[in-house]
Design an enzyme around this catalytic site. Structure first.
Site, PDB file in Angstrom:
ATOM      1  N   GLU A 106      -0.858  22.447  -1.052  1.00  0.00           N
ATOM      2  CA  GLU A 106      -1.742  22.441   0.112  1.00  0.00           C
ATOM      3  C   GLU A 106      -1.001  23.121   1.257  1.00  0.00           C
ATOM      4  OE1 GLU A 106      -3.911  22.386   3.097  1.00  0.00           O
ATOM      5  OE2 GLU A 106      -4.957  21.438   1.412  1.00  0.00           O
ATOM      6  N   GLY A 138      -0.826  28.647  -1.630  1.00  0.00           N
ATOM      7  CA  GLY A 138      -1.116  28.701  -3.059  1.00  0.00           C
ATOM      8  C   GLY A 138      -1.036  30.109  -3.626  1.00  0.00           C
ATOM      9  N   ASP A 155      -9.340  24.065  -5.164  1.00  0.00           N
ATOM     10  CA  ASP A 155     -10.159  23.240  -4.257  1.00  0.00           C
ATOM     11  C   ASP A 155      -9.919  23.750  -2.841  1.00  0.00           C
ATOM     12  OD1 ASP A 155     -10.179  19.641  -3.448  1.00  0.00           O
ATOM     13  OD2 ASP A 155     -11.409  21.341  -2.777  1.00  0.00           O
ATOM     14  N   THR A 157     -10.880  26.135   0.848  1.00  0.00           N
ATOM     15  CA  THR A 157     -11.860  26.454   1.879  1.00  0.00           C
ATOM     16  C   THR A 157     -12.552  27.749   1.468  1.00  0.00           C
ATOM     17  OG1 THR A 157      -9.943  27.464   2.948  1.00  0.00           O
ATOM     18  CG2 THR A 157     -10.651  25.349   3.811  1.00  0.00           C
ATOM     19  N   ASP A 158     -13.446  28.229   2.334  1.00  0.00           N
ATOM     20  CA  ASP A 158     -14.124  29.500   2.082  1.00  0.00           C
ATOM     21  C   ASP A 158     -13.122  30.649   2.258  1.00  0.00           C
ATOM     22  OD1 ASP A 158     -16.814  28.073   4.011  1.00  0.00           O
ATOM     23  OD2 ASP A 158     -16.491  28.031   1.845  1.00  0.00           O
ATOM     24  N   PRO A 162      -6.728  31.008   5.971  1.00  0.00           N
ATOM     25  CA  PRO A 162      -5.746  30.795   4.897  1.00  0.00           C
ATOM     26  C   PRO A 162      -6.358  30.881   3.497  1.00  0.00           C
ATOM     27  CG  PRO A 162      -6.258  28.711   5.991  1.00  0.00           C
ATOM     28  CD  PRO A 162      -6.872  29.800   6.833  1.00  0.00           C
TER      29      PRO A 162
HETATM   30  N1  SAM Z   1     -14.223  20.760  -0.708  1.00  0.00           N
HETATM   31  C1  SAM Z   1     -13.934  21.600   0.342  1.00  0.00           C
HETATM   32  C2  SAM Z   1     -14.796  22.831   0.296  1.00  0.00           C
HETATM   33  O1  SAM Z   1     -15.341  23.134  -0.751  1.00  0.00           O
HETATM   34  O2  SAM Z   1     -15.008  23.444   1.330  1.00  0.00           O
HETATM   35  C3  SAM Z   1     -12.472  21.962   0.337  1.00  0.00           C
HETATM   36  C4  SAM Z   1     -11.697  20.853   0.698  1.00  0.00           C
HETATM   37  S1  SAM Z   1     -10.001  21.018   0.832  1.00  0.00           S
HETATM   38  C5  SAM Z   1      -9.859  20.184   2.321  1.00  0.00           C
HETATM   39  C6  SAM Z   1      -9.603  22.688   1.205  1.00  0.00           C
HETATM   40  C7  SAM Z   1      -8.129  22.850   1.489  1.00  0.00           C
HETATM   41  O3  SAM Z   1      -7.669  24.154   1.130  1.00  0.00           O
HETATM   42  C8  SAM Z   1      -7.765  22.697   2.986  1.00  0.00           C
HETATM   43  O4  SAM Z   1      -7.025  21.521   3.158  1.00  0.00           O
HETATM   44  C9  SAM Z   1      -6.954  23.958   3.323  1.00  0.00           C
HETATM   45  O5  SAM Z   1      -5.879  23.709   4.175  1.00  0.00           O
HETATM   46  C10 SAM Z   1      -6.501  24.383   1.918  1.00  0.00           C
HETATM   47  N2  SAM Z   1      -6.118  25.777   1.800  1.00  0.00           N
HETATM   48  C11 SAM Z   1      -6.753  26.856   2.341  1.00  0.00           C
HETATM   49  N3  SAM Z   1      -6.088  27.988   2.028  1.00  0.00           N
HETATM   50  C12 SAM Z   1      -5.005  27.621   1.274  1.00  0.00           C
HETATM   51  C13 SAM Z   1      -3.944  28.342   0.635  1.00  0.00           C
HETATM   52  N4  SAM Z   1      -3.870  29.687   0.729  1.00  0.00           N
HETATM   53  N5  SAM Z   1      -3.046  27.647  -0.096  1.00  0.00           N
HETATM   54  C14 SAM Z   1      -3.128  26.287  -0.206  1.00  0.00           C
HETATM   55  N6  SAM Z   1      -4.107  25.546   0.393  1.00  0.00           N
HETATM   56  C15 SAM Z   1      -5.033  26.213   1.115  1.00  0.00           C
END
Ligand code: SAM
Length: 284
Positions: A106, A138, A155, A157-158, A162
């Site tokens: 994360e 990631g 899992d 974000t869009d 990031p």
């Molecule tokens: N269920 C949600 C959705 O579909 O929109 C996603 C939930 S989860 C909170 C998404 C997570 O991805 C966030 O905590 C964000 O910080 C993480 N994230 C985004 N880009 C990332 C990256 N490049 N590497 C690791 N984590 C990342």
């Protein structure tokens, strides 16, 4: 005066929830993190103003990103979760005693910290000794991994901020290399209801088909996500999610789920024509 949270799904569509309390708000190194106590959906987490998780409907998303792969390959032992900071995906994975280890990568520690404080029923397995939490990007993490994981769950974000790098061909290629010969990757694949989201979903699906011999799309109804209708990609090196499902094996595990079951599994891959045709011809 009533307080309302609003997310613009498109220029012409807004989604609003009545708010009782604004519990937390801070800008992390990567994104703006807000926790709101809603009138109908319990606590809500938004990242950069977009809905990520609510206490009321999180079970649908977390059931559907985890259980389909585990019912197809019950021998999954080593899992990589990319993103998933709220902990819901790890919570569902820890229902399987057969899973030996989970790396959760994360990028934003603030998301994990606020989830532990405001979403105890979702983040409850983040301190499980089988789970290794890594606060890293990631995209970079998978680059040097070869033949390590049985399952990778993206899992994220869009594809903005990031999350952008998690929807690229290079990243999917590195995921392919990081998986064992019978490995599976599942990613959240946006909604087909609105064109701008659908384009992302179709492009991600097309990219996965460049390296995975089996790529199928499945669906779930998630009320607080754009369009209330969400898709996932199931990309696999060996197992077909319909032909290779182990119904009796999975049911004999007696795993408690609020949304997922093996009948629903079959139906979730039965897509409506307007969605199926677009994925088949690869254009919105
Ligand atoms: N269920 C949600 C959705 O579909 O929109 C996603 C939930 S989860 C909170 C998404 C997570 O991805 C966030 O905590 C964000 O910080 C993480 N994230 C985004 N880009 C990332 C990256 N490049 N590497 C690791 N984590 C990342």
């Amino acid at each position: 005066m009533d307080l309302w949270y609003t997310e613009n799904h498109t220029e012409g569509v807004k989604f609003s929830l009545k708010i009782n309390n604004h519990l937390f708000s801070s800008q992390s190194q990567f994104q703006k993190v807000d926790i709101l106590e809603t009138h109908e959906y319990g606590n809500l987490m938004t990242l950069d103003g977009l809905v990520m998780v609510t206490e009321k409907d999180e079970f649908i998303y977390h059931d559907m990103i985890v259980h389909p792969a585990l019912s197809v390959n019950p021998n999954i032992k080593k899992v990589l979760v990319i993103g998933g900071g709220d902990g819901g995906t790890v919570r569902e994975l820890m229902k399987y005693p057969s899973i030996e280890h989970v790396d959760m990568v994360e990028i934003d520690k603030m998301v994990v910290d606020v989830s532990k404080e405001f979403f105890p029923s979702i983040s409850c397995e983040l301190s499980n000794p089988k789970v290794k939490l890594l606060y890293e990007d990631g995209v970079a993490f998978v680059k040097d991994k070869k033949n390590v994981y049985d399952l990778i769950l993206i899992d994220s974000t869009d594809p903005i901020g990031p999350g952008e790098g998690l929807f690229t061909t290079d990243f999917y290629n590195n995921c392919f290399q990081a998986l064992k010969d019978d490995g599976i990757v599942v990613n959240q694949n946006e909604t087909p209801v609105y064109e701008n989201f659908f384009e992302v979903g179709i492009s991600s699906n097309k990219k996965l088909k460049k390296m995975f011999p089996i790529v199928e799309v499945y669906q779930a109804s998630i009320p607080t996500y754009p369009g209330g209708y969400w898709l996932f990609n199931f990309a696999s090196k060996k197992y077909n999610p319909l032909k290779d499902i182990k119904v009796n094996d999975w049911n004999s595990l007696n795993i408690h789920t609020k949304y997922y079951n093996t009948d629903l599994h079959m139906g979730s891959f039965a897509l409506p024509n307007y969605v199926k045709e677009k994925f088949e011809n690869g254009n919105v």
